[in-house]
Design an enzyme around this catalytic site. Structure first.
Site, short mmCIF file in Angstrom:
data_model
loop_
_atom_site.label_atom_id
_atom_site.label_comp_id
_atom_site.label_asym_id
_atom_site.label_seq_id
_atom_site.Cartn_x
_atom_site.Cartn_y
_atom_site.Cartn_z
N GLU A 154 38.09 33.63 38.85
CA GLU A 154 39.02 33.88 37.84
C GLU A 154 39.87 32.60 37.77
OE1 GLU A 154 43.17 37.03 37.29
OE2 GLU A 154 42.39 36.48 39.41
N LYS B 76 41.32 40.65 30.67
CA LYS B 76 41.66 41.29 31.62
C LYS B 76 42.77 42.51 31.24
CE LYS B 76 43.82 40.43 36.36
NZ LYS B 76 44.62 39.49 37.06
N CYS C 264 39.72 40.66 39.01
CA CYS C 264 40.71 40.77 40.10
C CYS C 264 41.45 41.94 40.21
CB CYS C 264 41.73 39.55 39.79
SG CYS C 264 42.49 39.11 41.49
#
Length: 260
Positions: free
Chosen positions: A45, A112, A146
């Site tokens: 990431e 995300k 994540c």
């Protein structure tokens, strides 16, 4: 496209140069040479900067230097290369955006969805609105980033995903959660899981333990990078996945739902 029998993964676990995209591109270009021959190469990431809340200062435009670099490397190595970086979208918002660079040079993306409020990410970035499913060699791959890992509904397979992919800057302080949630996602989705985390210490002093890994559809470990830097390879077997799903078709009893 029909699915090829095997999918060759290369996971690159590395420290990151803080707020220095040029240095990180140079570093990963060397690492990519060791990943040659893989079908899918996964970077961490925010691989060009580290996990930073300085979105306005560090964001690149769509089609900016790191986007171009990813496209060039995908063509050079004839592989899909993916990882997230800080992007200013066309609407002016800042996104923690995973880019999916294909061997033909084209780019797709996933933004995300779940922004890590404990670091203030939700104050500096706009959340993604939709899931994404990409194909490589006929394998259906769904990328997530994540903190998304903590949310099983968003991770839930609704479209026959073969591989769930997580790219992360997951801190060492919560490595136990990382190592417990990843097998759960594999088991509940009846699919392979590949997860790439960084190592080292970031510019704010937060240490990262790595633990990049690949798990099979039963949550069993196929590869565990520990805290080592390097390029880690794993081959996935389509026949083994299909046989398990036929033998244990729990997905047929999953509860239907839709996002609002």
């Amino acid at each position: 496209m029909s699915k090829q029998d095997h999918l060759e993964l290369a996971l690159i676990q590395s420290d990151l140069a803080w707020h220095d995209p040029a240095a990180n591109r140079s570093h990963f270009e060397t690492q990519l040479q060791q990943a040659a021959g893989a079908d899918l190469v996964i970077l961490p990431e925010m691989f060009s900067t580290g996990f930073s809340m300085q979105s306005a200062e560090l964001a690149e435009p769509e089609g900016g230097p790191t986007s171009q670099w990813l496209s060039e490397q995908a063509q050079r190595f004839n592989a899909v290369i993916t990882g997230s970086l800080i992007i200013q979208a066309a609407d002016g918002s800042y996104r923690n955006r995973l880019l999916w660079a294909r061997p033909d040079g084209s780019l797709a993306h996933y933004d995300k969805r779940h922004l890590f409020r404990m670091a203030g990410e939700h104050q500096h970035y706009a959340a993604g609105e939709r899931q994404a499913v990409f194909e490589v060699k006929g394998w259906r791959v769904r990328p997530l980033i994540c903190y998304d890992l903590r949310f099983p509904v968003w991770s839930r397979d609704a479209e026959g995903t073969d591989l769930l992919l997580y790219t992360a800057n997951w801190p060492a302080a919560r490595r136990l959660h990382w190592n417990r949630l990843l097998p759960a996602r594999a088991i509940e989705n009846l699919c392979y899981v590949a997860a790439v985390n960084r190592i080292g210490v970031d510019g704010k002093g937060h240490p990262y333990s790595g633990d990049s890994q690949v798990l099979d559809f039963q949550g069993d470990s196929l590869l565990d990078a520990g805290d080592r830097a390097g390029v880690f390879r794993q081959r996935l077997d389509a026949a083994a996945l299909a046989a398990y799903r036929e033998r244990f078709p729990a997905h047929q009893d999953a509860d239907p739902f839709e996002f609002r």
